[in-house]
Design an enzyme around this catalytic site. Structure first.
Site, PDB file in Angstrom:
ATOM      1  N   PRO A  59       0.830  -1.210   0.000  1.00  0.00           N
ATOM      2  CA  PRO A  59       0.000   0.000   0.000  1.00  0.00           C
ATOM      3  C   PRO A  59       0.862   1.256   0.000  1.00  0.00           C
ATOM      4  CG  PRO A  59      -0.041  -1.074   2.146  1.00  0.00           C
ATOM      5  CD  PRO A  59       0.679  -2.004   1.228  1.00  0.00           C
ATOM      6  N   TYR A  76       0.824   5.007  13.189  1.00  0.00           N
ATOM      7  CA  TYR A  76      -0.585   5.404  13.151  1.00  0.00           C
ATOM      8  C   TYR A  76      -1.323   4.845  14.366  1.00  0.00           C
ATOM      9  CZ  TYR A  76       0.922   6.964   8.597  1.00  0.00           C
ATOM     10  OH  TYR A  76       1.611   7.603   7.590  1.00  0.00           O
ATOM     11  N   LEU A 134      13.170  -1.920   0.921  1.00  0.00           N
ATOM     12  CA  LEU A 134      14.371  -1.934   0.082  1.00  0.00           C
ATOM     13  C   LEU A 134      14.645  -3.316  -0.510  1.00  0.00           C
ATOM     14  CD1 LEU A 134      16.873   0.532   1.809  1.00  0.00           C
ATOM     15  CD2 LEU A 134      15.511   0.866  -0.258  1.00  0.00           C
ATOM     16  N   GLN A 182      -6.266  -1.702   2.767  1.00  0.00           N
ATOM     17  CA  GLN A 182      -5.614  -1.506   4.058  1.00  0.00           C
ATOM     18  C   GLN A 182      -6.420  -0.477   4.850  1.00  0.00           C
ATOM     19  OE1 GLN A 182      -2.066   0.974   4.782  1.00  0.00           O
ATOM     20  NE2 GLN A 182      -0.996  -0.903   5.368  1.00  0.00           N
ATOM     21  N   ALA A 233      -3.363   3.112   2.341  1.00  0.00           N
ATOM     22  CA  ALA A 233      -3.999   3.279   3.646  1.00  0.00           C
ATOM     23  C   ALA A 233      -5.312   4.030   3.471  1.00  0.00           C
ATOM     24  CB  ALA A 233      -3.073   4.044   4.593  1.00  0.00           C
ATOM     25  N   ARG A 290      -0.573  -5.403   9.316  1.00  0.00           N
ATOM     26  CA  ARG A 290       0.772  -4.877   9.056  1.00  0.00           C
ATOM     27  C   ARG A 290       1.301  -4.274  10.350  1.00  0.00           C
ATOM     28  NH1 ARG A 290       3.023  -0.670   4.324  1.00  0.00           N
ATOM     29  NH2 ARG A 290       4.743  -2.047   3.750  1.00  0.00           N
ATOM     30  N   ARG A 320       8.095   1.414  -3.600  1.00  0.00           N
ATOM     31  CA  ARG A 320       8.792   2.329  -4.494  1.00  0.00           C
ATOM     32  C   ARG A 320       9.325   1.624  -5.736  1.00  0.00           C
ATOM     33  NH1 ARG A 320       9.637   4.045   0.729  1.00  0.00           N
ATOM     34  NH2 ARG A 320       9.440   6.277   1.141  1.00  0.00           N
ATOM     35  N   CYS A 371       0.357   5.503  -0.041  1.00  0.00           N
ATOM     36  CA  CYS A 371      -0.509   6.681  -0.018  1.00  0.00           C
ATOM     37  C   CYS A 371      -0.228   7.559  -1.225  1.00  0.00           C
ATOM     38  CB  CYS A 371      -0.290   7.475   1.263  1.00  0.00           C
ATOM     39  SG  CYS A 371      -0.944   6.663   2.731  1.00  0.00           S
TER      40      CYS A 371
END
Length: 371
Positions: free
Chosen positions: A23, A183, A302, A100, A57, A231, A325, A25
């Site tokens: 996920p 969060y 990564l 999510q 999210a 998660r 990413r 944003c």
């Protein structure tokens, strides 16, 4: 053997391979509503050949958003806007899609990252008063959140239930409950953010209580045959904060309540964090959680090339890998990984003709006649 492209069973949900689109944003919603950007963004990722797509999210209430531009699932308008996107995906891709569900807690009312990411004051345009386990701000100088009282806890839990029911109506294949990255659920877990003195604070057992109550409520509100997982941030990267041992205890409690998997990330609850970045820097956390808890485990962070992802799975460090990413940079990452590893991947028939001649078996079932 191409472990990365072996199927994976999460409850009753079968993933065709072990590549998960994490996920991410997008800060591109309007009043919580998905926009044309989500159609384009999620649409291209749904054609990527990954085994699962997890949408960004998605806030369970307006005050649960990270930013005013966050995606939400707390209103009929939110539900209708997201239905438009999901209908298009389902018509053109067999990829399973999960949502999510999240509440930002004290990290809400913030600007988008490209606008600096700073907190928006409660009395400023588009700002609101955030809520959290305790009236402790995320960073020095920020407005403190409102500490949730008993009525507030009930309201938040019910918001997760209602968002879950909307997700069920939309036909999502699974739900990931966001308990990571600082969060609200993570705020309850971490002693850095949770300074309560009631049954929801203090001891580890007490700090686990509200996230477990929310998980149980979400699990009960979602179709029994569809998986729900969590998660987590395995560590706060701050001395005295949430750590791997606590994550393992949380994992055991979740497993006992029917959790289908655990997605292991880290950090986010404190600006004091000192993260040791490097390729696959969170994989060790996933390995420890997987070995101790025994749930299907997702590694993230990564993970950028096919050989690296394959090695993680071959070693047994995790059962699947999530990419964020790397997928934005290369939305055909699964195609290229399959080409490197000698595996097959699902691709839309409209794209079959792009298959390189030397990789005639890359696209599963591909056949393009000539005329």
């Amino acid at each position: 053997m191409t472990r990365l492209f072996d199927p994976l069973q999460l409850g009753a949900l079968r993933l065709p391979n072990r590549i998960i689109v994490a996920p991410m944003c997008q800060y591109s919603a309007e009043e919580g509503n998905a926009t044309d950007w989500h159609m384009l963004h999620l649409g291209q990722l749904a054609l990527s050949g990954a085994g699962l797509l997890i949408t960004e999210a998605t806030a369970v209430s307006d005050v649960g958003r990270i930013s005013p531009q966050d995606l939400g699932l707390y209103s009929d308008a939110n539900e209708a806007a997201l239905a438009r996107v999901l209908t298009a995906i389902r018509a053109n891709s067999p990829m399973p899609v999960a949502t999510q569900l999240s509440h930002a807690g004290r990290k809400g009312s913030s600007r988008a990252p490209w606008d600096g990411g700073a907190q928006i004051a409660p009395d400023a345009p588009q700002g609101w008063h955030t809520e959290a386990p305790s009236a402790v701000p995320h960073a020095q100088g920020e407005h403190p959140p409102l500490a949730l009282d008993a009525a507030g806890l009930l309201r938040v839990r019910e918001a997760f239930v209602q968002a879950t029911k909307r997700a069920a109506r939309l036909g999502f294949d699974a739900i990931e409950l966001h308990c990571a990255h600082g969060y609200l659920m993570h705020q309850f877990l971490s002693p850095l953010a949770n300074q309560r003195t009631d049954v929801y604070g203090g001891s580890l057992e007490n700090r686990l209580r509200f996230p477990l109550e929310v998980f149980e409520a979400v699990r009960a509100a979602f179709p029994a045959e569809k998986p729900v997982w969590v998660r987590v941030s395995a560590t706060d990267w701050v001395p005295g904060g949430w750590d791997v041992e606590s994550t393992i205890a949380f994992g055991h409690a979740l497993k006992a309540r029917g959790c289908a998997a655990i997605h292991v990330s880290s950090g986010g609850v404190s600006p004091l964090q000192e993260i040791a970045l490097g390729p696959g820097y969170q994989v060790e956390f996933a390995r420890r959680v997987k070995e101790a808890v025994g749930l299907p485990t997702v590694a993230v962070g990564l993970i950028t090339d096919a050989e690296q992802a394959q090695a993680i799975l071959e070693r047994g460090d995790a059962d699947a890998v999530a990419l964020a990413r790397a997928m934005l940079y290369d939305p055909r990452w699964p195609w290229h990984a399959a080409a490197k590893l000698g595996a097959q991947v699902t691709a839309p028939k409209q794209y079959w003709r792009c298959q390189p001649r030397e990789l005639k078996d890359l696209f599963a079932g591909a056949h393009f006649g000539q005329r």
